[in-house]
Design an enzyme around this catalytic site. Structure first.
Site, mmCIF file in Angstrom:
data_model
loop_
_atom_site.group_PDB
_atom_site.id
_atom_site.type_symbol
_atom_site.label_atom_id
_atom_site.label_comp_id
_atom_site.label_asym_id
_atom_site.label_seq_id
_atom_site.Cartn_x
_atom_site.Cartn_y
_atom_site.Cartn_z
ATOM 1 N N HIS A 91 -4.950 -33.656 17.922
ATOM 2 C CA HIS A 91 -3.879 -34.525 18.416
ATOM 3 C C HIS A 91 -2.777 -33.713 19.083
ATOM 4 O O HIS A 91 -1.679 -34.212 19.301
ATOM 5 C CB HIS A 91 -3.317 -35.355 17.260
ATOM 6 N N GLY B 237 -4.952 -1.922 5.152
ATOM 7 C CA GLY B 237 -4.131 -3.039 4.678
ATOM 8 C C GLY B 237 -4.772 -4.398 4.922
ATOM 9 O O GLY B 237 -4.862 -5.239 4.022
ATOM 10 N N ARG B 238 -5.258 -4.608 6.150
ATOM 11 C CA ARG B 238 -5.808 -5.934 6.481
ATOM 12 C C ARG B 238 -7.209 -6.132 5.917
ATOM 13 O O ARG B 238 -7.810 -7.183 6.130
ATOM 14 C CB ARG B 238 -5.768 -6.157 7.997
ATOM 15 N N LYS C 170 8.190 -0.834 12.783
ATOM 16 C CA LYS C 170 8.863 -0.450 11.537
ATOM 17 C C LYS C 170 9.951 0.602 11.829
ATOM 18 O O LYS C 170 11.039 0.554 11.285
ATOM 19 C CB LYS C 170 7.855 0.112 10.530
ATOM 20 N N GLU D 136 -4.868 -7.021 15.104
ATOM 21 C CA GLU D 136 -4.359 -5.703 14.724
ATOM 22 C C GLU D 136 -5.481 -4.665 14.845
ATOM 23 O O GLU D 136 -5.238 -3.499 15.128
ATOM 24 C CB GLU D 136 -3.815 -5.748 13.289
ATOM 25 N N LYS E 234 0.840 -1.207 0.000
ATOM 26 C CA LYS E 234 0.000 0.000 0.000
ATOM 27 C C LYS E 234 0.878 1.261 0.000
ATOM 28 O O LYS E 234 0.699 2.155 -0.799
ATOM 29 C CB LYS E 234 -0.914 -0.033 1.232
ATOM 30 N N GLU F 158 10.551 -4.766 4.351
ATOM 31 C CA GLU F 158 10.612 -6.172 3.938
ATOM 32 C C GLU F 158 10.288 -6.311 2.451
ATOM 33 O O GLU F 158 10.988 -6.988 1.695
ATOM 34 C CB GLU F 158 9.597 -7.026 4.728
HETATM 35 C C1 G6Q Z 1 -2.512 -3.787 7.912
HETATM 36 C C2 G6Q Z 1 -1.264 -3.250 8.420
HETATM 37 C C3 G6Q Z 1 -0.028 -3.965 7.965
HETATM 38 C C4 G6Q Z 1 0.354 -3.676 6.520
HETATM 39 C C5 G6Q Z 1 1.766 -4.161 6.271
HETATM 40 C C6 G6Q Z 1 2.208 -3.928 4.854
HETATM 41 O O1 G6Q Z 1 -3.592 -3.344 8.167
HETATM 42 O O2 G6Q Z 1 -1.194 -1.896 8.189
HETATM 43 O O3 G6Q Z 1 -0.120 -5.354 8.118
HETATM 44 O O4 G6Q Z 1 -0.537 -4.297 5.644
HETATM 45 O O5 G6Q Z 1 2.643 -3.526 7.170
HETATM 46 O O6 G6Q Z 1 2.125 -2.583 4.521
HETATM 47 P P1 G6Q Z 1 2.245 -2.135 3.030
HETATM 48 O O7 G6Q Z 1 1.125 -2.703 2.246
HETATM 49 O O8 G6Q Z 1 2.208 -0.624 3.055
HETATM 50 O O9 G6Q Z 1 3.565 -2.648 2.531
#
Ligand code: G6Q
Length: 548
Positions: free
Chosen positions: A384, A267-268, A512, A353, A206, A212
């Site tokens: 199990h 994002g989520r 981060k 989150e 996003k 990463e």
């Molecule tokens: C989701 C969070 C988090 C995010 C990641 C990746 O709601 O904000 O999980 O999706 O940190 O972020 P980017 O999509 O910006 O790389």
């Protein structure tokens, strides 16, 4: 805002909880032969049986009164109306627009966002068709056979869940891989068996600044260019899913290869947006739109059904009940379907989150516990391993069981075995095992009275452990969409009850930032010493062991 525990409905609920503390589900069921139909509802092809809970009609009345006192209906409308209910980021929360009919307007800051949503859906259709039909080829003219999604958190878990869940609907000619971890092993092991000429990378971010993702994307870009010896290859092998056009272009991805989404998509909550591109590549755009339709169906249900028959509201309020009055710290999700094995991890992010917060919207401390720890695993494996604790441990762990009536393979008998395990678990959790049954079993084994008395406490199952069961005809794009939206709305409702902002994630942002400080120090080979003694000690030990 009035403190939660000062609300009239809360106080009534609290009293009711004390008075009914020792009620047992065995009694509730034996007194009411209609309990199953009374506490079962259906929506969007999902059946929810919530009869195996420690509740009566009176409990539900208090819980719905609480939701009303918290103005749930008003907040729900505010979300669907595109108001900036994500206060700390000053953003609308409108992932529901992504699954709306494109001719049904959705407004954000006075602008109908549906034309833009529709444009990106068209772009996705055009692209996925081209890749799936072999019209989009790699830099040497070969058809794409492998898609590698590079993203993390919300830009990984949603598409990974849906792509894996819908494998039976996937193209056999295109394999999807997901790389998230900055540990290079993840990318390198994924790339090892792949051919660069037939691999398409999706950089899903996003912000397009996540360390990463950008680090892995650069490593992938180097791998591609080195292997095909062509610096122009990026144009045919890299696409981006992002809100940050400038950073995408700086990375070297062409503007026409970027699929846009917007800051009102958290994002989520983003698998319904361009972030869903790997899903669409895997199952095709028509199927992807069936998934959107499943989500839309659940939106309509959530928006219009009275609370008393509203599936997300019921599930949310049951969670509030156990969280507050039964000290339930965690909530388990057990899908009896191997294709849903990512679901617990996905819901972990969605729920934890969103509702892992300790201040109210106005910044004051919350009044009581908020989001539970979410965990689980595909059945029957957990049986199990850790189910022991759910059956006989000291903690109450409300559990959701999820079961498709139809399996995906022509192996009815084996599917029956899977489902019989699921049903047996819900039964055992609710009703336990009567002492008389244990006694007679031990007597039949020929044990004497002393041995029986010694063993009985260990073999005793008290039961009275709550569960929901969600059944669907089969796991398909529509039912998956409905299921995910169900949980999204459940999380929303709980956030309203606890008066928290379910849509920010400052804890993620902190992680981060902190990593950046230590990363700089590692590059310089010394710590500023500004950390605590443990962090400084570990830092120096790490350098020593690396021979630096
Ligand atoms: C989701 C969070 C988090 C995010 C990641 C990746 O709601 O904000 O999980 O999706 O940190 O972020 P980017 O999509 O910006 O790389």
């Amino acid at each position: 805002m009035v403190d939660l525990t000062d609300l009239q409905a809360w106080q009534a609920l609290s009293l009711h909880a004390q008075e009914n503390r020792h009620i047992h589900m065995s009694d509730l069921f034996s007194h009411d032969p209609q309990r199953y139909p009374r506490y079962t509802i259906e929506a969007c092809g999902l059946l929810l049986d919530y009869s195996k809970n420690r509740i009566t009609d009176e409990t539900l009345t208090h819980l719905f009164a609480l939701a009303r006192e918290r103005d749930l209906e008003k907040w729900r409308e505010r979300m669907f109306a595109g108001e900036h209910i994500n206060l700390t980021e000053d953003r609308a929360v409108l992932h529901t627009a992504l699954r709306r009919q494109v001719d049904d307007p959705a407004w954000v800051d006075g602008e109908d966002v549906m034309p833009a949503v529709s444009r990106v859906l068209e772009q996705m259709r055009h692209f996925t068709d081209a890749v799936r039909l072999g019209e989009w080829t790699g830099c040497t003219g070969k058809q794409i056979t492998d898609v590698v999604n590079i993203g993390i958190g919300g830009s990984d878990l949603g598409p990974r869940l849906a792509t894996e869940a819908l494998i039976p609907f996937a193209s056999k000619n295109l394999r999807c891989h997901f790389v998230s971890n900055i540990d290079p092993s993840h990318l390198l092991e994924t790339l090892a068996p792949l051919s660069p000429e037939t691999t398409l990378f999706i950089v899903a971010s996003k912000t397009f600044t996540t360390q990463e993702t950008i680090t892995n994307a650069k490593l992938a870009r180097d791998w591609l260019i080195r292997q095909v010896a062509d610096t122009n290859a990026v144009a045919k092998h890299f696409v981006a899913l992002s809100t940050n056009a400038e950073a995408v272009s700086q990375f070297g991805i062409l503007p026409e290869n970027m699929f846009e989404f917007w800051d009102w998509v958290g994002g989520r909550y983003s698998l319904w947006s361009a972030i869903g591109l790997p899903i669409a590549l895997s199952i095709g755009m028509d199927r992807f739109e069936e998934m959107l339709a499943g989500g839309r169906c659940m939106d309509e249900h959530f928006r219009t059904a009275p609370m008393e028959s509203n599936m997300p509201v019921i599930m949310a309020m049951l969670g509030v009940w156990y969280n507050a009055f039964f000290d339930a710290h965690s909530h388990a999700v057990m899908p009896y379907d191997q294709y849903l094995r990512i679901l617990p991890a996905y819901l972990q992010q969605l729920d934890m989150e969103s509702n892992g917060k300790s201040v109210c919207r106005d910044g004051t401390p919350v009044d009581g516990p908020t989001g539970p720890i979410i965990w689980g695993q595909a059945g029957t494996n957990g049986q199990h391993a850790f189910y022991q604790l759910i059956h006989q441990g000291t903690r109450l762990i409300p559990t959701d069981f999820i079961m498709p009536a139809q399996g995906q393979h022509d192996l009815d008998r084996q599917h029956d075995l899977l489902i019989s395990n699921c049903l047996a678990q819900t039964e055992a959790l609710a009703f336990g095992r009567e002492d008389s049954a244990i006694l007679s079993e031990l007597e039949q084994q020929g044990l004497d009275a002393d041995a029986i008395a010694a063993l009985l406490p260990h073999k005793r199952f008290a039961g009275n452990r709550p569960s929901n069961t969600i059944m669907m005809d089969e796991l398909n794009p529509f039912s998956l969409g409905a299921l995910i939206a169900l949980y999204e709305h459940k999380v929303f409702v709980q956030g309203i009850i606890w008066d928290i902002n379910s849509f920010d994630q400052w804890g993620v942002e902190l992680g981060k930032k902190l990593a950046l400080v230590i990363q700089d120090e590692l590059q310089q080979g010394k710590t500023t010493g500004a950390h605590d003694s443990s962090t400084n000690g570990l830092f120096n030990e790490y350098l020593k062991r690396r021979g630096k």
